[in-house]
Write a protein that holds these residues in place. Structure first.
Motif, short mmCIF file in Angstrom:
data_model
loop_
_atom_site.label_atom_id
_atom_site.label_comp_id
_atom_site.label_asym_id
_atom_site.label_seq_id
_atom_site.Cartn_x
_atom_site.Cartn_y
_atom_site.Cartn_z
N THR A 229 0.79 -1.07 0.19
CA THR A 229 0.09 -0.24 0.19
C THR A 229 0.91 1.22 -0.19
O THR A 229 0.48 2.29 -0.23
N LYS A 230 2.07 1.27 0.38
CA LYS A 230 2.95 2.24 0.16
C LYS A 230 4.39 1.79 -0.12
O LYS A 230 4.82 1.01 0.74
N ALA A 231 4.98 2.31 -1.10
CA ALA A 231 6.35 1.80 -1.38
C ALA A 231 7.42 3.14 -1.95
O ALA A 231 6.67 3.96 -2.74
N GLU A 232 8.47 2.90 -1.81
CA GLU A 232 9.42 4.03 -2.61
C GLU A 232 10.73 3.15 -3.04
O GLU A 232 11.39 2.49 -2.41
N ARG A 233 10.77 2.98 -4.35
CA ARG A 233 11.74 2.24 -5.23
C ARG A 233 11.79 0.79 -4.70
O ARG A 233 10.80 0.27 -4.89
N PHE A 285 4.99 -16.12 -8.77
CA PHE A 285 5.82 -14.95 -8.07
C PHE A 285 7.24 -15.08 -8.54
O PHE A 285 7.69 -15.89 -9.10
N LEU A 286 7.91 -13.83 -8.78
CA LEU A 286 9.24 -13.57 -8.86
C LEU A 286 9.72 -13.53 -7.48
O LEU A 286 9.54 -12.46 -6.67
N ILE A 287 10.58 -14.34 -7.26
CA ILE A 287 11.41 -14.45 -5.84
C ILE A 287 12.46 -13.45 -5.86
O ILE A 287 13.40 -13.37 -6.77
N ARG A 288 12.70 -12.65 -4.78
CA ARG A 288 13.70 -11.66 -4.57
C ARG A 288 14.04 -11.70 -2.99
O ARG A 288 13.29 -11.86 -2.38
N THR A 289 15.38 -11.38 -2.79
CA THR A 289 16.01 -11.37 -1.67
C THR A 289 15.34 -10.25 -0.74
O THR A 289 14.95 -9.14 -1.31
N ILE A 290 15.54 -10.49 0.50
CA ILE A 290 15.02 -9.38 1.62
C ILE A 290 16.50 -8.70 1.79
O ILE A 290 17.42 -9.54 2.41
N LEU A 291 16.80 -7.59 1.55
CA LEU A 291 18.12 -6.90 1.62
C LEU A 291 18.26 -6.21 3.30
O LEU A 291 19.30 -6.17 3.71
N ILE A 302 14.00 -4.81 -0.44
CA ILE A 302 14.10 -6.11 -1.06
C ILE A 302 14.76 -5.61 -2.44
O ILE A 302 15.11 -4.78 -2.73
N GLY A 303 15.41 -7.01 -3.19
CA GLY A 303 16.19 -6.76 -4.11
C GLY A 303 15.54 -6.61 -5.55
O GLY A 303 15.83 -7.12 -6.52
N ASP A 304 14.44 -5.78 -5.65
CA ASP A 304 13.79 -5.35 -6.71
C ASP A 304 13.15 -3.93 -6.52
O ASP A 304 12.72 -3.85 -5.34
N LEU A 305 12.61 -3.28 -7.77
CA LEU A 305 11.72 -2.30 -7.55
C LEU A 305 10.39 -2.78 -7.20
O LEU A 305 9.85 -3.72 -7.43
N VAL A 306 9.55 -1.99 -6.46
CA VAL A 306 8.10 -2.47 -5.90
C VAL A 306 7.38 -1.35 -6.03
O VAL A 306 7.95 -0.21 -5.51
N ARG A 307 6.35 -1.34 -6.15
CA ARG A 307 5.17 0.01 -6.23
C ARG A 307 3.65 -0.49 -5.62
O ARG A 307 3.54 -1.49 -5.45
N PRO A 308 3.01 0.60 -5.25
CA PRO A 308 1.87 0.38 -4.52
C PRO A 308 1.10 -0.46 -5.53
O PRO A 308 0.87 -0.15 -6.80
N GLY A 309 0.06 -1.34 -4.80
CA GLY A 309 -0.91 -2.02 -5.56
C GLY A 309 -0.22 -3.33 -6.10
O GLY A 309 -1.31 -4.54 -6.14
#
Length: 411
Positions: A229-233, A285-291, A302-309
């Protein structure tokens, strides 16, 4: 009878490079009843000091117009008895030859500094690699593990070649930093017996060929799907309108003792690739690491861009989860595969973090694959990163096994 596609693979563990090459050439050539159009060679890092001799030695024994390959932390191939072997810690050489009637082959090599800007037109990418977008090509990419720009290359190819399947892996050196090799030869093009240490070697295949993929990321979902519901990069600031770290702590507290222990070192995030799919399954799902996490604010990077929704679900990885994931995907492939145009060959790109180190026994992934897709030759290598599609887009993965299954098209 129409000219049929043929694949053959051979594996050698002879410690002499000359003997190993003689072995695999003799076995593969004798398995084909028509001339080979394509060769793929994968060689273990035990031969690192002799990489410059690989293409000249092959050329002495073998006449094939197009050949690509690379070094690996281990190699994968098919024995004389028809069994697959994943050889991770010994001198080994795997050679695949294919007779590909009605297939056009083009080899290219690109460096990160040559890549167009991501806001460039599709034409800029087509001009870079010299492969027309129609008929739709399929791509095999072999990249240096130390090359930058691989993600940009994948994004650009997806943009310029919609509908193309792209798979492959990053060359690995088995712990020998910098001792990588990418091989390329195209007698009709500008690449002649070339050995590269950086960049990406690519092969485009178009015409009478289909490449189907299985991308096994080796994880199982825990909890339920959640919405960002909220993200930045690449930073998740809010999940389901709650603090992400609090959501994660509640989830971990609900797990079994074994799963809680696993979450200490093998916890990942799966990002759903289809925004509209109601029932999410493994492979969605695209699996990505928790940084990292912010203990004060509760955000998760996390190891990828993420956006709200976007929807995501936390995942765990271990040998059992990895086996279940691959089996689920193989069962699904078997149910959907076309019996009238059967598979004739396969390539396997496996992470150096899988294999015997993950499962505690050798040949696990390849043997499971053969149970569902039997009686075809398999060749490949252990990669520093694996390339394959999830949800119609191509990504660089870790801890993954990517299979490319080849058959003739329906045309």
């Amino acid at each position: 009878m129409a000219d049929q596609m043929q694949w053959a693979n051979a594996l050698s563990t002879r410690p002499s490079l000359e003997a190993a090459i003689a072995d695999v050439v003799e076995q593969t050539v004798s398995s084909l009843t028509a001339p080979a159009d394509l060769g793929l060679v994968f060689i273990s890092s035990a031969f690192a000091s002799e990489y410059s001799r690989v293409l000249p030695l092959l050329a002495e024994k073998l006449s094939v117009p197009v050949l690509i390959g690379c070094s690996g932390g281990g190699v994968i191939g098919t024995t004389l008895g028809g069994q697959t072997q994943e050889l991770e810690a010994e001198a080994a050489l795997s050679l695949t030859l294919a007779h590909l009637p009605g297939v056009n082959l083009q080899v290219f090599h690109v460096m990160a500094e040559d890549l167009p800007d991501l806001d460039s037109s599709p034409d800029a990418w087509v001009n870079l690699i010299g492969v027309p977008s129609s008929p739709t090509p399929q791509f095999i990419l072999l990249s240096s593990a130390f090359s930058s720009g691989v993600n940009d290359l994948l994004q650009g190819l997806d943009f310029a070649y919609p509908g193309s399947v792209i798979l492959g892996g990053q060359a690995s050196a088995g712990g020998f930093a910098g001792r990588l090799a990418l091989f390329a030869n195209d007698t009709s093009g500008e690449i002649n017996q070339s050995l590269y240490r950086e960049g990406t070697v690519g092969l485009a295949l178009s015409g009478n060929i289909v490449l189907e993929t299985i991308v096994a990321q080796g994880c199982k979902p825990i909890g339920k799907p959640l919405q960002v519901t909220k993200a930045e990069r690449n930073i998740i600031l809010e999940i389901d309108e709650q603090v992400p770290l609090m959501v994660l702590r509640d989830l971990i507290s609900s797990l079994s003792e074994h799963e809680r222990a696993l979450a200490q070192h093998s916890l990942f995030v799966g990002v759903a690739m289809d925004e509209f799919k109601l029932s999410l399954q493994p492979g969605d799902f695209l699996i990505r690491t928790i940084l990292g996490v912010d203990p004060s604010g509760g955000a998760i990077a996390i190891g990828d861009l993420v956006r709200p929704g976007q929807r995501l679900q936390f995942h765990l990885r271990d040998a059992h989860a990895s086996a279940e994931d691959l089996e689920f995907l193989l069962e699904r492939y078997q149910q959907q595969s076309r019996l009238d145009h059967a598979a004739v060959g396969a390539l396997m790109f496996a992470c150096v973090g899988r294999g015997e180190g993950l499962y505690g026994k050798p040949n696990f992934d390849s043997e499971l694959f053969r149970r569902y897709v039997p009686d075809i030759p398999i060749g490949g290598f252990f990669c520093g990163g694996e390339i394959g599609p999830i949800g119609g887009r191509t990504f660089l993965h870790g801890y993954t096994s990517v299979f490319g299954i080849c058959r003739q098209s329906e045309l």
